[in-house]
Scaffold this active site. Sequence first.
Site, PDB file in Angstrom:
ATOM      1  N   ARG A 197      -5.680  -1.242   4.400  1.00  0.00           N
ATOM      2  CA  ARG A 197      -4.584  -2.075   3.877  1.00  0.00           C
ATOM      3  C   ARG A 197      -4.891  -3.570   4.050  1.00  0.00           C
ATOM      4  NH1 ARG A 197       0.070  -1.203   1.374  1.00  0.00           N
ATOM      5  NH2 ARG A 197      -0.213   1.029   1.634  1.00  0.00           N
ATOM      6  N   HIS A 256      -7.125  -4.228   1.215  1.00  0.00           N
ATOM      7  CA  HIS A 256      -6.320  -4.177  -0.006  1.00  0.00           C
ATOM      8  C   HIS A 256      -5.598  -5.496  -0.256  1.00  0.00           C
ATOM      9  CE1 HIS A 256      -2.414  -3.034  -2.040  1.00  0.00           C
ATOM     10  NE2 HIS A 256      -3.279  -2.521  -2.883  1.00  0.00           N
ATOM     11  N   SER A 262      -6.465   1.616  -6.085  1.00  0.00           N
ATOM     12  CA  SER A 262      -7.071   0.549  -5.281  1.00  0.00           C
ATOM     13  C   SER A 262      -7.657   1.113  -3.997  1.00  0.00           C
ATOM     14  CB  SER A 262      -6.024  -0.515  -4.919  1.00  0.00           C
ATOM     15  OG  SER A 262      -5.532  -1.131  -6.075  1.00  0.00           O
TER      16      SER A 262
END
Lengths: 208, 208
Positions: free
Chosen positions: A40, A43, A15
């Site tokens: 993040r 994500h 990812s």
Amino acid sequence: MKIENVKPADIEKRSFEIIAETLEETGIDIDERYAHIIKRCIHTSADFDYARTMFFSEGVEEKIASVIRDGGYIVTDTRMAQSGINKKRIEAWGGKVLCFIGDEDVAERAAKEGLTRSYVSMEKAAELDRPVVFAIGNAPTALIAICQLFEEGKLKPEAVVGAPVGFVNVVAAKKLLISSGISCIVPRGRKGGSNIAAAIINAVQYNM
Amino acid sequence: MKIENVKPADIEKRSFEIIAETLEETGIDIDERYAHIIKRCIHTSADFDYARTMFFSEGVEEKIASVIRDGGYIVTDTRMAQSGINKKRIEAWGGKVLCFIGDEDVAERAAKEGLTRSYVSMEKAAELDRPVVFAIGNAPTALIAICQLFEEGKLKPEAVVGAPVGFVNVVAAKKLLISSGISCIVPRGRKGGSNIAAAIINAVQYNM
């Protein structure tokens, strides 16, 4: 469209590779010092707006890391943010992730004074006896409370993750935080959320 | 930019008004039958993409409402989604909001078989003795598990909120769910999240 055969342990790695590739393809240049935090956030939301909106005070990541290392408290405004923060490492350092929004005394005082529970739960956090980092993912009133209590000398957070989401006072509360002098990380604009607040704290602790 | 003086109780109402105004200004035409669900997804994310991506199976909302009224279970793939779902009403109907991701038996079996904990936690949900609605906000592997177990006749969910987020197998898993014949609500594409899965369940129960 086929299901890719990716091992569970490799899903997060893959990812982050896709996020990095997409950022490169679209020519978005993010601050390398904070790439792990920005990525993040993307994500956890699949939203590349976070590549353009994040504000970081100078030295803020080290301040958050210090609080975690010193066994301080992370205080959230929602149980969702509290749930989303990985507690293993924080508790191993002797710290805790706290949330007062559901406490009875908070609800009572909020009803009595016509304040939001978010506001009152920040007042309660001002009484804590250890260094505190706030992770705010929902309520602009929580951010406003932090800034007011700071102004009045009643609260001195080491740092604030200011990521409320929404349409009423969210943008203004984030501007207030950024100009307050409190060390902070803020996704500017209307976007944010409990998931984003938790992702930012997790990105810092995974980088320690 | 000034802080608006909006009473706590009016913040949500004012937010939904701003969302409605913004949708009208930008000319995005949403399905009026599901406006309350779509708007709540936008409310929790400040992301207007949800006005364009939501898929609803015919009659899916009534199926979710029936499970809640009958005291069935809502099963989530993460504690964040579990935290985000308002449990007062669901529990008043005799139901529960469950999440097995942190269970020891789930972790053990996942490690032994090289599966994700999300996958194994769905297998565990297949053993429940009441009608189930799944609310998936993180793991595409949870959706894939649901579709496979359904295909094999081992699981028959009343409905699935399929809102995992991310970059590996998320889009494919959502397509799989939509074509499976299971009644579902799905924000198509990469976006979603625990907050979105919880917002969808909450929008349904607030409309009952």
